[in-house]
Motif scaffolding. Structure first.
Motif: not given
Length: 539
Positions: A296-302, A422-435, A454-455, A466-470
């Protein structure tokens, strides 16, 4: 699968006419003793020696030395590099030479061989061979249990004649006992083979199949109405179907175990997903399938409460659930966390690392190409990058509105930015995890992740703390985690001082980790299904 028959140690294709058999009294010196299950067979004349390649395992005899069990380790076909089946062969030796039973002027040995293939694709066969002094001359195909009048070469033999009668009765009893052993072996092997059909009705199904499983789809055209693929992994044979033409009730259900890949992010997607769940429930009720797994591609707010009534633990029929994001109900028993992966809905490819990707110097310290939402931490990130001219060292392309579909130009720019940074910046969106996290890994660009919750209802589960990104943290992701973008200037300053060799080693480590991560997820997925759906071996 084409049937294979054994003739004097050679594997024969249907329709192949074996060469004329020599007289049993002229057996060549050095032939295998019938107590051996024989060497690897030779190819029939005129066939490609790469077409069929059986590999024989060891033989095991009983205390009397007259029952032999051979294991074919694998049998590969030209079209499929994976082993397509294994087989047990029981060879029962009935020797009659020497002593008072030796016929005048000649000695004879009768060899009864029975072979069976597994997965329901073979059939039992028995053969009677004739040889001299214990040497098997040839085998002929006969129906199980048939021991009637047989002509072998130029020799006519009646098994019920004279002093051979008692021995043949005992041979028949041994044959029947070993035939039962074969049936039991086949039954056991069929139980240890799992067939799974995956219905890909969400884009993360492509991440599962093409990126994690390394599978291929035909036709390759991503716009095709119907695409399919298959592969064997562990004890399981997987098939995968996807595309707009995959509609409930209008395709062939080819396995008793189904993996249903669904999108549960928003109401419209959930409504579509429930149609598929109801279809699967009907197949369960009519005994067309036995087990259902949902990815399941879950809801971004779980907010995934809608799936709960379908789970078996709540009286439903779904045996296992693999769900994205830090879903608090993950228990590693029937609910598992699944990676979000790359944006396959934008046709992000499977990237194979090249020498230049690993070794060439990159033009930019960092990159960020994405949407900057009002009153978000992304605005803070943009402000910090503008300080001291840091934005001049990075590839920055901000936009104010999210674009679900990329143009060819914007997609190429994004890939180039990953490849040249060399680096890719990954700021949070609706969820911390992103493509972006997984896409950066594909190109060896180290993710710098804003490590904040995230909310919503996402958070720690009973298994992870260890959330987020556990999931990524549990797997030891070698990323840079920061709590605030105010830490970024120090990160970039350190980056400036790194040598090219240090960056090369870091890229190799990142790409190797990502490869191992996908392999681990694949193995976990397969082993979870096999553990849940295959009968346990009690010994």
């Amino acid at each position: 699968m084409q049937q294979l028959w054994e003739q004097g140690g050679a594997w024969l294709k249907p329709g192949y006419t074996p060469p004329a058999r020599s007289s049993p009294h002229k057996a060549a010196a050095g032939q295998d003793h019938p107590s051996s299950c024989g060497p690897r067979g030779t190819e029939p004349p005129g066939t490609d020696n790469q077409d069929l390649q059986p590999t024989l395992g060891p033989c095991i005899s009983n205390a009397n030395g007259d029952v032999y069990l051979c294991t074919f380790n694998s049998l590969k076909s030209f079209d499929d590099p994976e082993p397509i089946f294994s087989a047990y062969r029981f060879c029962v030796l009935e020797s009659r030479w020497g002593g008072s039973r030796r016929r005048e002027g000649t000695g004879t040995a009768r060899t009864l061989r029975t072979s069976v293939s597994v997965e329901g694709r073979g059939r039992e066969s028995s053969a009677l061979g004739s040889g001299r002094h214990g040497t098997s001359a040839s085998c002929i195909h006969r129906a199980p249990g048939a021991l009637d009048h047989v002509v072998l070469g130029n020799e006519e033999w009646n098994p019920w004649e004279g002093d051979e009668k008692n021995e043949l009765v005992a041979s028949q009893q041994r044959y029947e006992a070993n035939l039962q052993m074969i049936k039991n072996a086949r039954s056991h092997l069929e139980q240890t083979s799992l067939r799974v059909q995956i219905w890909g009705k969400a884009a993360i199904g492509l991440y599962l199949w093409e990126h994690i499983f390394g599978g291929h789809l035909q036709p390759p055209d991503v716009t095709a109405q119907w695409r399919e693929g298959s592969q064997k992994a562990g004890k399981t044979y997987f098939s995968f179907i996807t595309g707009p033409s995959v509609v409930p009730g209008y395709f062939s259900v080819e396995a008793e175990n189904v993996v249903l890949v669904l999108n549960g992010r928003e109401k419209a997607k959930i409504a579509y997903a429930t149609q598929w769940l109801h279809y699967a429930q009907t197949l369960i009720q009519t005994h067309k399938i036995q087990h259902v797994v949902v990815v399941l591609l879950g809801n971004e707010q779980c907010n995934n409460e809608w799936i709960q009534p379908y789970l078996k633990r709540h009286g439903g029929f779904v045996n296992l659930l693999f769900v994205t994001y830090d879903y608090a109900l993950v228990n590693e028993e029937d609910i598992f966390q699944w990676p979000l992966g790359v944006a396959t809905y934008r046709n992000f490819p499977v990237v194979e690392p090249s020498w230049s990707m690993l070794h060439d110097p990159r033009s930019y310290l960092c990159n960020f190409l994405g949407t900057v939402y009002k009153n978000s931490s992304r605005e803070t990130l943009m402000e910090i990058l503008k300080q001291d001219g840091l934005d001049k060292l990075c590839w920055i392309a901000a936009r104010e509105q999210w674009q679900p579909q990329e143009t060819n130009e914007s997609f190429k720019n994004y890939q180039d930015a990953l490849l040249q940074s060399d680096l890719t910046l990954c700021p949070v969106g609706i969820n911390t995890e992103c493509y972006r996290i997984y896409e950066a890994c594909s190109y060896g660009s180290l993710p710098v992740i804003e490590d904040v919750m995230t909310p919503g209802d996402c958070g720690n589960s009973s298994m992870y703390h260890s959330a987020p990104l556990q999931l990524l943290k549990t797997m030891g992701a070698p990323f840079i985690f920061i709590k605030s973008w105010k830490e970024l200037p120090a990160v970039l300053e350190k980056e400036k001082k790194m040598s090219l060799q240090e960056k090369i080693q870091r890229r190799k480590k990142l790409i190797e980790w990502y490869r191992n991560f996908k392999a681990w997820m694949r193995q976990k997925f397969i082993s979870t299904l096999e553990k849940s759906f295959l009968p346990s071996d009690k010994g």
